[in-house]
Design a protein around this motif. Sequence first.
Motif, PDB file in Angstrom:
ATOM      1  N   SER A   1      48.470  46.203  33.268  1.00 67.14           N
ATOM      2  CA  SER A   1      47.051  45.825  33.374  1.00 67.14           C
ATOM      3  C   SER A   1      46.352  45.874  32.013  1.00 67.14           C
ATOM      4  CB  SER A   1      46.333  46.733  34.378  1.00 67.14           C
ATOM      5  OG  SER A   1      46.211  48.040  33.834  1.00 67.14           O
TER       6      SER A   1
ATOM      7  N   SER B   1      52.158  49.000  37.073  1.00 67.33           N
ATOM      8  CA  SER B   1      50.937  48.195  37.172  1.00 67.33           C
ATOM      9  C   SER B   1      49.911  48.615  36.136  1.00 67.33           C
ATOM     10  CB  SER B   1      50.288  48.373  38.555  1.00 67.33           C
ATOM     11  OG  SER B   1      51.148  47.931  39.542  1.00 67.33           O
TER      12      SER B   1
ATOM     13  N   ASP C   1      51.066  39.757  42.262  1.00 66.07           N
ATOM     14  CA  ASP C   1      49.985  40.382  43.018  1.00 66.07           C
ATOM     15  C   ASP C   1      50.412  40.469  44.481  1.00 66.07           C
ATOM     16  OD1 ASP C   1      47.419  41.372  43.597  1.00 66.07           O
ATOM     17  OD2 ASP C   1      46.804  39.356  44.249  1.00 66.07           O
TER      18      ASP C   1
END
Lengths: 348, 348
Positions: free
Chosen positions: A252, A248, A261
Motif C-alpha cells: 500500500s 498488503s 483486491d
Amino acid sequence: MQHAESSAVLVAGWHRMSYVFADQSYMSQVLQNHILKVHSIARNAITKGKYLVFGGGSTQLLSAAVFALSLNSSSLARVVAASPYYPVYKTQTDFFETAHFEFQGDALLMKRTSNSTGNAIEFVTSPNNPDGLLRKAVLQGSSVNAIYDHAYYWPHFTAIPAPADEDVMIFTISKLTGHAGSRFGWALVKDEDVYLNMLKYMQLAELGVSRDTQLRALQLLKVVLEGDGREIFHFAYEKMRDLWEKISQIVSLSNRYTIQDIPPQYCNFFEKVRGPSPAYVWLKCEREEDTNCNAVLRGANIIGHLGSLFNASDRYVRLSLLKRDDDFNLLLYRLKELVSKEGGAETL
Amino acid sequence: MQHAESSAVLVAGWHRMSYVFADQSYMSQVLQNHILKVHSIARNAITKGKYLVFGGGSTQLLSAAVFALSLNSSSLARVVAASPYYPVYKTQTDFFETAHFEFQGDALLMKRTSNSTGNAIEFVTSPNNPDGLLRKAVLQGSSVNAIYDHAYYWPHFTAIPAPADEDVMIFTISKLTGHAGSRFGWALVKDEDVYLNMLKYMQLAELGVSRDTQLRALQLLKVVLEGDGREIFHFAYEKMRDLWEKISQIVSLSNRYTIQDIPPQYCNFFEKVRGPSPAYVWLKCEREEDTNCNAVLRGANIIGHLGSLFNASDRYVRLSLLKRDDDFNLLLYRLKELVSKEGGAETL
C-alpha cells in the motif's frame, strides 16, 4: 530359514492386500465418511446427492473429469479456462489430448468470439489460482460442462458465501492440510454417468488410489476433525490473514506495485463478513516500462511465477504465501526494501 | 485454542510435505537404492545404464511408456501384444488413445499380415500373463519399440535364464510381495528421451507418486532385503512350486483338461535347472463340445477368467494361484471332483 516369518508375512500380501476393499470398491468407506464430515463442518460443499471419487491428488481428478465429460458428449469438447488460470489445465489437457477433447485456451475469448460455444468443458477455479477471487463459469448453456476446482475453497483461504453445489467439484488434501506429497484428492459428482466414467479412468489409469495413501489421508482427516473440527480452520485463517495483511501494508506504500483486491464477504463457516486470506499474492508492476515484473522483482531477490504462465500479462507475478515462516519473513523484508527504494533517485 | 498444536502440525504440512524431495525429484533416493539392491540379489535385471521411474503400480507405467514411446515417433504408433495377452493392454490403450498411438490387436497377426510393421509398440509380458511362458518381442526392426512387462519376472514365478536387459522394463511390488493395494511400480529405461517423457507423464498425470506409498514400498523392500535378501525368493518359490505340482498332478489324470507346459530351465538366481512355479494355470477344455471352458468349470463351482479376455479361445480359462490357502484347497478339491467324474457315465 531364518526369515521365513517375514517372508510369510510378505507372501500373505498376495492374498490380503488386494486391489479392492471387501465391498469391491477401491475407496475406503471410512475415509469417505470422514470426507463428508469435514465438508459438513467447513460448510463449503453440498455432498448430498453426489458421488465420491478418490484420485491421486486433484491433478489426476482434473484429467479424469475431462475424460469423463468428453466421453459423454458426441462431438469434440473444447476445454477452456478464464485467464488468469492454473497452467496445468493447459499442459495436462494438451498432453493427454484424445479425439474427444482438446485445449482451446481462454474461456473469455471463446465467449467473445463465438456465437455458439459448441461442446465445451470449462475449468473454474474458485477461489482462483493465482488471484484468490471467487469465480463462476464464464460459459453458459446446455452443451457446457464446468469442472469446479475447489482446491482452495476452505475457510482458511476464502470466505465461503455458500456451500458449493456444482455438478463436478474437485478437492484435495494438498491445500486442506498441506500434505501435497500424499497425492490425495476427491471429486464430488452429481451425474451417475460422469461418475462411472471417472471410476473407469481411475481403474484404467492406476487400478485406484494406493491404500497406503488412503490410510494417510484418513489419519490426517482424523486430526482435522479433532474436537469440534473447526479448530484448524480458525487457526489457519488467522495465519493466512496475518500474512496477507503484512504484505498488503507494505504494498500500500508503493506507487509501482499493486496487489489484487479481494472484497470482504459473508462467510458461511465463520457466520460473519470476513476479509481476505488468500494462498497467493497476484502482484502487478504498474510502471509502463516494467513489462516483465519478474525481472524487476528478481533484482530484489524475490522469486515468483510470471504472469504468462497463467495466460496473463507479464506485468503480473504470483508470489506464494504457502511458505515456512523464515521464508515468508525474508520475502517481507525484501519487499519492504524494494518499496522503500521507490522514494529514491528516480522520483526525486 | 485447545487443538492449536495439532492444527500447527497440519499447517506445517504446507511448508514441509512438498511435492518433491530435497533433490527436486519426486522419487525417494533411498527407495531407488533399495530397488537396485533387490534386482542385484534376484539377478533378474541389469540396472546399470538405466534410468528409474516410479509409478502408481505397473498399470500407470504401462500407459506412461506408451505415451513416452509414441511421442518419440513421428507417425502413429500401432500398439500390439501377442495373444494370449493381459487385457489391460487393450482396454487402457483404447481408453487413453491419442493422435500418437492406437491399439491394433495381436502382434502375431500383424507380423503375418504386414510386410512392414511401420511404427509399432509391442507389449511383451515375460513370463506371460496368463500362461507363465517366457517371451521375446514378436516384432523386429528399428521402428518397433517393446515394453517389457516383468511383473512376474521374479525367482518365485519363473526361472530367470539371464538378467533382463531390455530398453523399457516394468516391475511392480504387487507381484513381488503381493501388496497390490499399495499401487507402486517402477520402470527401468535405457533411453534418456523416453525416460524424460515418462517423467513428464508422471508429472502431468499426478505430480508424482504419493510419498506415503513410497514410504510403504521402502518398508516392504527392507523386509525383502532382511538377512541376505534371498530368503523370500526361496520361500515363495517353494510355495508356488507346491501349488503348481498339486494342480498338475490332478490335471494329469484327466482326458478332458490340460494345462500349459512350462519347460524346466536354468535359473540365474538358483544357479540350477528348476521346474515351473507360475502365478496362473492356463487350463484348456479339450473336448470338442466344450467351446466355453468357463461354463464347464462353473458347473463344478470353479471360477476363472475366460480365454477371450486374453484374446484367446474360450476353450481356455485362467485360474489364479495367488489365493489364500483355504481358497486354494477348495479349488484343488473341486478340480479333483471334476476330474474324478470323467470316469463316469459319458466314458462308460
